[in-house]
Scaffold this motif. Sequence first.
Motif, short mmCIF file in Angstrom:
data_model
loop_
_atom_site.label_atom_id
_atom_site.label_comp_id
_atom_site.label_asym_id
_atom_site.label_seq_id
_atom_site.Cartn_x
_atom_site.Cartn_y
_atom_site.Cartn_z
N THR A 658 0.84 -1.20 0.00
CA THR A 658 0.00 0.00 0.00
C THR A 658 0.87 1.25 0.00
O THR A 658 0.62 2.19 -0.75
CB THR A 658 -0.93 -0.03 1.23
OG1 THR A 658 -1.72 -1.21 1.17
CG2 THR A 658 -1.86 1.19 1.22
N VAL A 662 0.60 3.83 -3.15
CA VAL A 662 0.17 5.22 -2.92
C VAL A 662 1.32 6.18 -3.24
O VAL A 662 1.13 7.20 -3.91
CB VAL A 662 -0.32 5.39 -1.47
CG1 VAL A 662 -0.58 6.86 -1.16
CG2 VAL A 662 -1.58 4.56 -1.24
N GLN A 677 -6.48 1.56 -3.43
CA GLN A 677 -5.60 0.74 -2.61
C GLN A 677 -5.87 0.97 -1.12
O GLN A 677 -5.90 0.03 -0.33
CB GLN A 677 -4.14 1.06 -2.95
CG GLN A 677 -3.12 0.26 -2.18
CD GLN A 677 -3.09 -1.21 -2.59
OE1 GLN A 677 -3.45 -1.55 -3.72
NE2 GLN A 677 -2.69 -2.08 -1.67
N LEU A 678 -6.09 2.23 -0.76
CA LEU A 678 -6.39 2.55 0.64
C LEU A 678 -7.73 1.94 1.06
O LEU A 678 -7.90 1.49 2.20
CB LEU A 678 -6.39 4.07 0.86
CG LEU A 678 -5.00 4.72 0.73
CD1 LEU A 678 -5.11 6.24 0.66
CD2 LEU A 678 -4.10 4.31 1.90
N THR A 682 -8.40 -0.91 3.97
CA THR A 682 -9.44 -0.78 4.99
C THR A 682 -10.35 -2.02 5.00
O THR A 682 -10.69 -2.53 6.06
CB THR A 682 -10.27 0.49 4.71
OG1 THR A 682 -9.38 1.60 4.67
CG2 THR A 682 -11.30 0.72 5.79
N PHE A 699 -1.22 4.38 7.73
CA PHE A 699 -2.43 4.55 6.91
C PHE A 699 -2.86 6.01 6.91
O PHE A 699 -3.19 6.58 5.87
CB PHE A 699 -3.54 3.65 7.46
CG PHE A 699 -4.90 3.94 6.87
CD1 PHE A 699 -5.25 3.46 5.61
CD2 PHE A 699 -5.84 4.70 7.57
CE1 PHE A 699 -6.51 3.73 5.07
CE2 PHE A 699 -7.09 4.99 7.03
CZ PHE A 699 -7.42 4.50 5.78
N LEU A 702 -0.69 8.18 4.70
CA LEU A 702 -0.94 7.96 3.27
C LEU A 702 -2.24 8.63 2.81
O LEU A 702 -2.34 9.13 1.70
CB LEU A 702 -1.01 6.45 2.97
CG LEU A 702 0.27 5.65 3.19
CD1 LEU A 702 0.01 4.17 2.92
CD2 LEU A 702 1.40 6.15 2.30
N LEU A 703 -3.23 8.61 3.68
CA LEU A 703 -4.52 9.19 3.32
C LEU A 703 -4.53 10.72 3.49
O LEU A 703 -5.33 11.41 2.88
CB LEU A 703 -5.62 8.55 4.19
CG LEU A 703 -7.06 9.03 4.00
CD1 LEU A 703 -7.52 8.81 2.57
CD2 LEU A 703 -8.00 8.31 4.97
N THR A 711 -7.77 13.03 8.85
CA THR A 711 -6.58 12.29 9.24
C THR A 711 -5.83 13.00 10.37
O THR A 711 -5.32 12.34 11.28
CB THR A 711 -5.66 12.06 8.02
OG1 THR A 711 -5.57 13.27 7.26
CG2 THR A 711 -6.23 10.98 7.12
#
Length: 801
Positions: A658, A662, A677-678, A682, A699, A702-703, A711
């Motif tokens: 991931t 990303v 991918q995220l 999940t 995570f 990345l988001l 986030t």
Amino acid sequence: MEYNPKEIESKWQKKWDELKCFQAKDNLSLPKYYALVEFPYPSGEGLHVGHPRPYTALDIVSRKRRLQGYNVLFPMGWDAFGLPTENYAMKNKMHPAEVTKRNIARFKSQLKSIGYSFDWDREVNTTDPKYYRWTQWIFLQLFKHGLAYKKNMSINYCTSCKVGLANEEVVDGRCERCGAEVVKKMKNQWMLKITEYADKLIDGLSDVDYLESIKAQQINWIGKSTGAEVDFSLTGTDEPLTVYTTRPDTLYGVTYMVISPEHPYIDKYKSLIMNLEQIREYQLESSKKSDFERAEIAKEKTGVEIKGIKAINPVNDKQIPIWVSDYVLMSYGTGAIMAVPGHDQRDYEFAKKFNLPIVEVVAGGDLSKEAFTDIETGIMVNSGIIDGMEVKDAKIKITEYIESKKIGKAKDNYKLRDWVFSRQRYWGEPIPLIYCETCGWVPLNESELPLLLPDLKTYEPAEDGESPLSKMTDWVNTTCPKCHKPAKRETDTMPNWAGSSWYFLRYIDPNNDEAFASKDKIAYWMPVDWYNGGMEHVTLHLLYSRFWHKFLYDIGYVNTPEPYSKRTAHGMILGENNEKMSKSRGNVVNPDKVIDNYGADTLRMYEMFIGDFEKSAPWSESGVKGCRRFLDRAFKMMDFMTEEDYYSKDMETLMHRTIKKVTNDFETLKFNTAIAQLMAFTNAVYQKGSITRKEMRDFLILLNPVSPHVTEEMWTLCGFDGYLHSYKWPEYDETKTIEDEVEIVIQVNGKIKTKIMISSDMSKEDMEALVYKDEAILKAIEGKQPKKVIAVPKRLINIVI
RNA sequence: GCGGAUGUGGCGAAAUUGGCAGACGCGUUGGUCUUAGGAGCCAAUACGCAAGUGUGCAGGUUCAAGUCCUGUCAUCCGCACCA
């Protein structure tokens, strides 16, 4: 705990502002990254859902770069001069500056509500005198270097806007802005010699990373062609008629000449013309036609022969007639052509219609049917000194010949025209020049810049199409800077392409009063590392700004010959009905509504998830919902987070994969697959029912570039160190992106028969050996003897029987 | 006419070097929880009852083609009498 975007988003927007965490630092020792998006024209409509697409994309890149340790410049500003504002101001009896101020305030608050990481301390506004002072200054440099000149020329004139238009602003014979009919009008206009930079603008493209289609469009627009100018002498005068041709090789096939109805020779030699009356009538007829009509409707060729003057073909001394026809344009080449009906389709049509002779000089076609225009296969015939040669050799030989005889020379031509730089409008930068009866056009002293726009009562253009400024006699009447006699100011203003031609330089040093930007800072920040904008701007704005930048480079004010090292383009966002979003179609989606219903993080995510970034895509309300659902699910992952500060064994491969996907996809405009991918990650967490602290932390990072508010909030709720925006981007380990065991496919003659699990590092040889051992495989080949076995590690075994 | 791009489920779309077509999302269907569900969670979902067939169409190369080659059709964008 519930995910509540309204609360979270305003909280973090405030926090980011307080911390000034997105401020670009003028610390010239840090690694820099300059991300640029096209600054908007602040219309009265406000943002629509198309604006955030490119902004979000480069906001993602910028946020990621900061997490990777770069000093990022990601600025925003306003391209605020222009007609719609002026028209609105007139209609509502407001000052355009007031309208502009209001529109900017609206746009700014909308952009802020989406949570972009713009450095708002560097905001620029093209209508701010502190800004346009330097637009005027650059214009003066162009003037001083002979690149600005005034020319009385036939221009496109919009009957509704009462304003001259550049060729580029005329679409299908109509005004690009208002759709009204465009007619021809003679007007004394300021022009910029962009054509002088045509070759540099083509050559520079080989050093930059632009989308291929962008390069192609620019090259196409510049339209370079290689050929020769040839002089044909005329009977009754000593002056030759010069034509431009790309096919000098067909000189022996010239059977007549054509000049444009606007060609100056018609007036100059009117005493020699026996049918002047008839010619005048034809001139009048074609002057009434718009460019559109000349090109689109008048497929059927028209024309009149000039009686009384003949041309002489310099290679064979034959006398040939001269015609006037509007299929020859005054604005290209010399406004006159040598007609070779055998080898040019337009000349062929004309010759057929008026029964003019057609001579074959390149063998290979069938002239009874059509002109033969192939230059690859033809052999020269009936062509004196170039008989029997191939076209490409004949071109060289004949060009040498005409040069040696001094009847012509090799010449390149361009479709690109000089840039009409005057507008007879109020809401633009005043052109800082003064006309003096004795000294001619004199530049204003640079110390007197900016030349401010004076206040006016009304902004209506004068009835004759002159600028509204021409009515301001107090302002117009001044003294010559050179000889101090009474003189008059230029009353035209600049087009709105002016301010946008250099705005990326002002962001670098927006408050500098000594220069448009300091040399040190330019050297540090330039070139722009990544510029994203619309496909609709790749011929005009992109070419104009490259031209200005190349000029500034040539006179030593910037350090790079090209302003942008990379240019990409985004696709349009269409309405739910798959049509272009517009007020009249009633399919406009307002981002404020989306934010109100789902939150800015959802809006941002959907803008990126909607599809291939470079293609257009229709808006879908349920697609928006899907993105919100994902954020809800991500938020809830906190409920089953465990205390381990490491990747769990069963999630390790997925985690590394991931991060890899990303990290790479954000660089290549594949935001949709990065988000996918995220989502997949999940889903895996939900399958498992738990997530470790470390998995959660990475995570969230990345988001974060996609959905920064939620986030940051989760980061704080989870109790991670400091702020997410000041943390660092995670790294992945390539060796850990590979599963220990993989499922491979067993094919027989290319058809899938069965699947088995094998160790991912199994060699080709071991895999081939499996064919004779594995039960499932044996069953698939039904005891037959394999002719050939192809094994591809980690993928498949194909057995040919 | 010239230049550029695109054709894949009901929809938006994925698919290193040719190597399991349809990841992810929407929609749909079923289950579950519920007073209720246009909320959540779980499952199914290219087509076909099946063998099988499927990436605009027709060929070709290859053990293997959405991907490479040839031809062809359609759509979109830009330019367009540029000599």
